[in-house]
Each structure stands twice: as C-alpha cells, then as structure tokens.
Design a protein around this motif. Structure first.
Motif, PDB file in Angstrom:
ATOM      1  N   MET A   1       0.849  -1.204   0.000  1.00  0.00           N
ATOM      2  CA  MET A   1       0.000   0.000   0.000  1.00  0.00           C
ATOM      3  C   MET A   1       0.880   1.247   0.000  1.00  0.00           C
ATOM      4  SD  MET A   1      -3.193   0.769   2.546  1.00  0.00           S
ATOM      5  CE  MET A   1      -3.476  -0.979   2.906  1.00  0.00           C
ATOM      6  N   PRO A   2       0.715   2.121  -0.960  1.00  0.00           N
ATOM      7  CA  PRO A   2       1.548   3.336  -0.946  1.00  0.00           C
ATOM      8  C   PRO A   2       1.066   4.300   0.133  1.00  0.00           C
ATOM      9  CG  PRO A   2      -0.029   3.440  -2.733  1.00  0.00           C
ATOM     10  CD  PRO A   2      -0.248   2.128  -2.051  1.00  0.00           C
ATOM     11  N   THR A   3       1.860   5.317   0.389  1.00  0.00           N
ATOM     12  CA  THR A   3       1.426   6.334   1.341  1.00  0.00           C
ATOM     13  C   THR A   3       1.429   7.674   0.606  1.00  0.00           C
ATOM     14  OG1 THR A   3       2.384   7.649   3.102  1.00  0.00           O
ATOM     15  CG2 THR A   3       3.712   5.872   2.291  1.00  0.00           C
ATOM     16  N   PHE A   4       0.580   8.595   1.059  1.00  0.00           N
ATOM     17  CA  PHE A   4       0.361   9.812   0.291  1.00  0.00           C
ATOM     18  C   PHE A   4       0.819  11.033   1.075  1.00  0.00           C
ATOM     19  CE2 PHE A   4      -2.451   6.506  -1.049  1.00  0.00           C
ATOM     20  CZ  PHE A   4      -2.264   6.500  -2.420  1.00  0.00           C
ATOM     21  N   LYS A   5       1.733  11.770   0.490  1.00  0.00           N
ATOM     22  CA  LYS A   5       2.263  12.955   1.153  1.00  0.00           C
ATOM     23  C   LYS A   5       1.237  14.081   1.082  1.00  0.00           C
ATOM     24  CE  LYS A   5       6.456  12.907  -0.944  1.00  0.00           C
ATOM     25  NZ  LYS A   5       7.793  13.451  -1.225  1.00  0.00           N
ATOM     26  N   VAL A   6       0.987  14.718   2.223  1.00  0.00           N
ATOM     27  CA  VAL A   6      -0.035  15.749   2.274  1.00  0.00           C
ATOM     28  C   VAL A   6       0.575  17.145   2.403  1.00  0.00           C
ATOM     29  CG1 VAL A   6      -2.077  16.586   3.489  1.00  0.00           C
ATOM     30  CG2 VAL A   6      -1.666  14.134   3.313  1.00  0.00           C
ATOM     31  N   ARG A   7       1.436  17.338   3.407  1.00  0.00           N
ATOM     32  CA  ARG A   7       2.003  18.674   3.616  1.00  0.00           C
ATOM     33  C   ARG A   7       3.281  18.545   4.441  1.00  0.00           C
ATOM     34  NH1 ARG A   7      -2.181  23.203   5.264  1.00  0.00           N
ATOM     35  NH2 ARG A   7      -2.682  22.904   3.085  1.00  0.00           N
ATOM     36  N   PRO A   8       4.310  19.299   4.065  1.00  0.00           N
ATOM     37  CA  PRO A   8       5.537  19.295   4.869  1.00  0.00           C
ATOM     38  C   PRO A   8       5.496  20.355   5.972  1.00  0.00           C
ATOM     39  CG  PRO A   8       5.907  20.530   2.858  1.00  0.00           C
ATOM     40  CD  PRO A   8       4.447  20.122   2.840  1.00  0.00           C
ATOM     41  N   VAL A  27      -8.680  10.362  10.402  1.00  0.00           N
ATOM     42  CA  VAL A  27      -7.808  10.150   9.243  1.00  0.00           C
ATOM     43  C   VAL A  27      -6.537   9.430   9.697  1.00  0.00           C
ATOM     44  CG1 VAL A  27      -6.426  11.286   7.469  1.00  0.00           C
ATOM     45  CG2 VAL A  27      -8.682  12.185   8.054  1.00  0.00           C
ATOM     46  N   LEU A  28      -6.211   8.348   9.042  1.00  0.00           N
ATOM     47  CA  LEU A  28      -5.016   7.594   9.402  1.00  0.00           C
ATOM     48  C   LEU A  28      -3.790   8.298   8.824  1.00  0.00           C
ATOM     49  CD1 LEU A  28      -3.812   5.224  10.797  1.00  0.00           C
ATOM     50  CD2 LEU A  28      -4.344   3.795   8.838  1.00  0.00           C
ATOM     51  N   ALA A  29      -3.068   8.985   9.707  1.00  0.00           N
ATOM     52  CA  ALA A  29      -1.958   9.830   9.267  1.00  0.00           C
ATOM     53  C   ALA A  29      -0.699   9.467  10.037  1.00  0.00           C
ATOM     54  CB  ALA A  29      -2.291  11.303   9.505  1.00  0.00           C
ATOM     55  N   ARG A  30       0.440   9.682   9.390  1.00  0.00           N
ATOM     56  CA  ARG A  30       1.712   9.397  10.049  1.00  0.00           C
ATOM     57  C   ARG A  30       2.819  10.289   9.524  1.00  0.00           C
ATOM     58  NH1 ARG A  30       4.682   3.984  11.982  1.00  0.00           N
ATOM     59  NH2 ARG A  30       4.611   4.690  14.126  1.00  0.00           N
ATOM     60  N   PRO A  31       3.793  10.624  10.390  1.00  0.00           N
ATOM     61  CA  PRO A  31       4.924  11.427   9.916  1.00  0.00           C
ATOM     62  C   PRO A  31       5.803  10.613   8.985  1.00  0.00           C
ATOM     63  CG  PRO A  31       4.828  11.333  12.323  1.00  0.00           C
ATOM     64  CD  PRO A  31       3.912  10.286  11.805  1.00  0.00           C
ATOM     65  N   ILE A 196      -7.801  -3.865  12.629  1.00  0.00           N
ATOM     66  CA  ILE A 196      -6.432  -3.889  13.174  1.00  0.00           C
ATOM     67  C   ILE A 196      -5.446  -4.221  12.050  1.00  0.00           C
ATOM     68  CG2 ILE A 196      -4.862  -5.070  14.762  1.00  0.00           C
ATOM     69  CD1 ILE A 196      -7.258  -5.458  16.639  1.00  0.00           C
ATOM     70  N   ASN A 197      -5.812  -5.205  11.236  1.00  0.00           N
ATOM     71  CA  ASN A 197      -4.935  -5.568  10.112  1.00  0.00           C
ATOM     72  C   ASN A 197      -4.797  -4.428   9.118  1.00  0.00           C
ATOM     73  OD1 ASN A 197      -4.638  -8.057  11.229  1.00  0.00           O
ATOM     74  ND2 ASN A 197      -6.075  -9.093   9.854  1.00  0.00           N
ATOM     75  N   ILE A 198      -5.910  -3.719   8.891  1.00  0.00           N
ATOM     76  CA  ILE A 198      -5.868  -2.610   7.930  1.00  0.00           C
ATOM     77  C   ILE A 198      -4.873  -1.548   8.404  1.00  0.00           C
ATOM     78  CG2 ILE A 198      -7.192  -0.746   6.855  1.00  0.00           C
ATOM     79  CD1 ILE A 198      -9.682  -2.534   7.065  1.00  0.00           C
ATOM     80  N   VAL A 199      -4.952  -1.207   9.692  1.00  0.00           N
ATOM     81  CA  VAL A 199      -4.049  -0.185  10.240  1.00  0.00           C
ATOM     82  C   VAL A 199      -2.605  -0.681  10.217  1.00  0.00           C
ATOM     83  CG1 VAL A 199      -3.400   1.042  12.342  1.00  0.00           C
ATOM     84  CG2 VAL A 199      -5.797   0.930  11.644  1.00  0.00           C
ATOM     85  N   GLN A 200      -2.400  -1.916  10.668  1.00  0.00           N
ATOM     86  CA  GLN A 200      -1.023  -2.434  10.710  1.00  0.00           C
ATOM     87  C   GLN A 200      -0.425  -2.489   9.310  1.00  0.00           C
ATOM     88  OE1 GLN A 200      -1.550  -6.004  12.957  1.00  0.00           O
ATOM     89  NE2 GLN A 200      -1.039  -5.001  14.895  1.00  0.00           N
ATOM     90  N   HIS A 201      -1.221  -2.929   8.371  1.00  0.00           N
ATOM     91  CA  HIS A 201      -0.732  -3.014   6.995  1.00  0.00           C
ATOM     92  C   HIS A 201      -0.396  -1.627   6.452  1.00  0.00           C
ATOM     93  CE1 HIS A 201      -1.436  -4.281   2.551  1.00  0.00           C
ATOM     94  NE2 HIS A 201      -0.150  -4.245   2.866  1.00  0.00           N
ATOM     95  N   ALA A 202      -1.260  -0.653   6.774  1.00  0.00           N
ATOM     96  CA  ALA A 202      -1.022   0.720   6.321  1.00  0.00           C
ATOM     97  C   ALA A 202       0.298   1.232   6.898  1.00  0.00           C
ATOM     98  CB  ALA A 202      -2.173   1.616   6.730  1.00  0.00           C
ATOM     99  N   PHE A 203       0.565   0.927   8.156  1.00  0.00           N
ATOM    100  CA  PHE A 203       1.777   1.446   8.801  1.00  0.00           C
ATOM    101  C   PHE A 203       3.017   0.726   8.335  1.00  0.00           C
ATOM    102  CE2 PHE A 203      -0.242   3.538  12.745  1.00  0.00           C
ATOM    103  CZ  PHE A 203      -0.622   4.585  11.949  1.00  0.00           C
TER     104      PHE A 203
END
Ligand SMILES: [Zn+2]
Ligand SMILES: [Zn+2]
Length: 206
Positions: A1-8, A27-31, A196-203
């Motif tokens: 699963m790719p991740t999408f850059k939003v704002r620096p 919203v599932l977001a991460r640095p 739980i799997n969806i979140v773990q996979h996303a991370f």
C-alpha cells in the motif's frame, strides 16, 4: 500500500501534532521523513530531511489538506513548554561547523557550550548561538542536537477507541467502514475485514 504525502512542516514535532490532529478526525496519518540531501561534514556526512504529514489512504488526501488548514490556524503549544522540550544540545553541533559572530565573523563555535548568549571575544558583541547557527547553516545543522527521546510517543493506533474513530476503507473494495465493528464482513463486497490488520498493513508501508 503506498502512502500519500499531504504537507511538509519545518520540524518533526509539528508533524507529529498535525498527525495526531488528523487521527482525532478519523484520518489515518503518520509522519514521514524524506531525505532531501546530505550536509557534508569532516567526520561524516549528515542526511537532512523534509518532514511530511502522510496519509495511508488516497481518498483522505483532500480532507486531510483542509483539516491541516484548520490545524495551521490553531495556536502553537505553550511557548515555554515547547522551548523546554525542544531545547537543543548545542554541544552536539559538528565540531567543524563555523559559527561566525554577527558583528565581526569571528568563529564562535569553540565557545559554544550551551544555548546561552556568547559575548564575542573579538568585538564584544552579544550573540545568540541558536540564532547564529540557524542564520548561517539552516535548521539542518541542528539535527544532531536533539536527542532521540525528545520524539513524541507513538500512540496506540490499534486501541479500540482509536480504531472506532478512524475512517478506514475496505481493503478489497475501498467501501468506507466507518461506524462498523472492528472485525466483520464488508457491507459492499461481503469479504471479511479486520480493522487492526488494515491499520497495521497501512503502517508497514509508511
Ligand atoms: Zn565579533
Ligand atoms: Zn469491501
């Protein structure tokens, strides 16, 4: 699963606050630190980074952008507390970094032992060492001055209350699963999902 850059943002701590703010909104977001170059040093080269807010799901990007507009308008954390947390250890500055006096350009680096003002022995001018480093070298020069344990803690992403708040899409058909149980069958495609799997996979991919 790719991740999408939003704002620096200019620093990692702000990115963390922005991500937590988005998480509160479901919203599932991460640095994400993106290395954009290296700063040459005598002993070793140091990577320097851009700090991005990223989201796991493409359909969240627009929503996240408008939420960050709100975030950007919010007051910053209490300055005293923040300054204390973000207090850099200037003794960890690269030894060969030139830190010129604002008045006469005398190299103040050997005199830097803390963030306290330094009176230039050459011209008598008072210098703020952080300001001098930032002016001359930019924030990247301070990378080594922050300890690892200054990093905010990773929240419990898979806690039930957090999972219930998150707007997660079905991994098979992207149907929104908001308001549904942690585990079940997708109402659109009838395939089983587990949040739980969806979140773990996303991370894993972040
Ligand atoms: Zn001077
Ligand atoms: Zn589905």
């Amino acid at each position: 699963m790719p991740t999408f850059k939003v704002r620096p943002y200019p620093d990692r701590a702000t990115v963390w606050r922005a991500c937590l703010f988005l998480m509160e909104e479901g919203v599932l977001a991460r640095p994400l630190d993106v290395q954009i170059g290296v700063m040459p040093g005598l002993d070793r080269d140091r990577p320097y980074h851009e700090h991005w807010v990223t989201v796991a799901f493409k359909q969240d990007v627009d929503h996240a952008l408008s939420m960050l507009d709100v975030f950007d308008q919010m007051p910053k954390p209490d300055h005293e507390e923040w300054a204390h947390q973000a207090e850099p250890d200037l003794t960890r500055l690269p030894a060969d970094l030139r830190v010129p006096c604002a008045g006469c350009r005398y190299d103040l680096r050997p005199l830097i032992e803390s963030t306290a003002e330094i009176v230039c022995p050459e011209c008598g001018r008072s210098n703020d060492p952080i300001d001098r480093v930032l002016t001359r070298h930019g924030p990247e020069a301070m990378l080594d001055c922050y300890h690892e344990d200054d990093e905010p803690e990773d929240p419990e992403w898979t806690e039930e209350a957090v999972l219930r708040r998150l707007q997660l899409p079905c991994p098979h058909c992207e149907c929104p699963l908001h308001g549904l149980e942690i585990e079940g069958d997708c109402p659109a495609c009838a395939k089983p999902y587990n949040k739980i799997n969806i979140v773990q996979h996303a991370f894993e991919s972040m």
